[in-house]
Motif scaffolding. Sequence first.
Motif, PDB file in Angstrom:
ATOM      1  N   SER A 102     -30.669   2.201 -32.991  1.00  0.00           N
ATOM      2  CA  SER A 102     -31.353   3.337 -33.614  1.00  0.00           C
ATOM      3  C   SER A 102     -31.934   2.884 -34.945  1.00  0.00           C
ATOM      4  N   PRO A 103     -33.184   3.241 -35.257  1.00  0.00           N
ATOM      5  CA  PRO A 103     -34.102   3.938 -34.355  1.00  0.00           C
ATOM      6  C   PRO A 103     -34.470   3.031 -33.181  1.00  0.00           C
ATOM      7  N   MET A 115     -33.885   6.542 -30.912  1.00  0.00           N
ATOM      8  CA  MET A 115     -32.875   5.673 -30.311  1.00  0.00           C
ATOM      9  C   MET A 115     -33.468   4.955 -29.114  1.00  0.00           C
ATOM     10  N   GLU A 116     -32.847   3.840 -28.744  1.00  0.00           N
ATOM     11  CA  GLU A 116     -33.271   3.094 -27.548  1.00  0.00           C
ATOM     12  C   GLU A 116     -32.020   2.487 -26.923  1.00  0.00           C
ATOM     13  N   LYS A 212     -26.067   9.849 -34.457  1.00  0.00           N
ATOM     14  CA  LYS A 212     -25.159   9.625 -35.582  1.00  0.00           C
ATOM     15  C   LYS A 212     -23.863   8.946 -35.104  1.00  0.00           C
ATOM     16  N   LEU A 213     -23.365   9.396 -33.973  1.00  0.00           N
ATOM     17  CA  LEU A 213     -22.133   8.800 -33.433  1.00  0.00           C
ATOM     18  C   LEU A 213     -22.340   7.324 -33.114  1.00  0.00           C
ATOM     19  N   ILE A 214     -23.459   7.015 -32.474  1.00  0.00           N
ATOM     20  CA  ILE A 214     -23.758   5.624 -32.116  1.00  0.00           C
ATOM     21  C   ILE A 214     -23.887   4.763 -33.371  1.00  0.00           C
ATOM     22  N   THR A 224     -29.618   1.265 -40.002  1.00  0.00           N
ATOM     23  CA  THR A 224     -30.287   1.125 -38.708  1.00  0.00           C
ATOM     24  C   THR A 224     -29.795  -0.148 -38.028  1.00  0.00           C
ATOM     25  N   ASN A 225     -30.060  -0.274 -36.750  1.00  0.00           N
ATOM     26  CA  ASN A 225     -29.832  -1.580 -36.113  1.00  0.00           C
ATOM     27  C   ASN A 225     -30.983  -1.889 -35.161  1.00  0.00           C
TER      28      ASN A 225
END
Length: 248
Positions: A102-103, A115-116, A212-214, A224-225
């Motif tokens: 996310s994003p 998200m992806e 948010k949980l992820i 972000t990641n």
Amino acid sequence: MGLDDESEFSYVEDSENGPSNWGKIKPEWKICNSGTMQSPIDLLNERVEVVSHLGRLHRDYKPSNATVINRGHDMMLRWEGGAGSIHINGTKYQLKQAHWHSPSEHTLNGKRFDMEVHLVHESKDNKTAVLGIMYKIGRPDSFLSMIKQDLEDLVDTPNVERAVGIIDPKLIKFGSRKYYRYIGSLTVPPCTQNIIWTILRKVRTVTREQVKLIREAVHDASETNARPIQPLNQRSVELYRPRDQEDN
């Protein structure tokens, strides 16, 4: 297919182990900076060739025992047995794991979504095919609702792999026959190239709480990641669209 030590690289753009420096951290990661077929990319409409010859995406998934692990830079769901496969150009790629960014990493006409998910598949001769689905904020994603408790249980326990019983990958909904196809790379070090990417055209929905949980489960310094967009260079991007009579 990623790293176990979360401190080795980060998503903080101007830090010394951030995305623009991944290729300098270790010799075996140098392709992250020097590679010409890196992912993610922007799926710009005018660069895309619409085709029907790629054929429908055949997925032959089945329920299988799974585990969840917080890898420090993402949450990963790993299938232990045979969770089935997808077929691309006559090659069978077994489903191995799913993880979330996310994003979104890929963008559509410059637009990033919330998200992806990446479904990572491998063939018998160790070739990799990744299927990506992008999400925007809206109604809950039923698959994430189903594994919510398993994800919550891992919030404070990085690098502990926990069995979560039988999970059916078919419950990760596609919702569209249309997809983009291009050749790219892993989006984390070592950024290995010649990965077959398939990105579904339909952007699905997820709630803010689910994103948010992820994210919150992964205790890293970054909000972000998602790796920044990489140059397309000379690559072609195809958009598979069924011929009208077989359209949804």
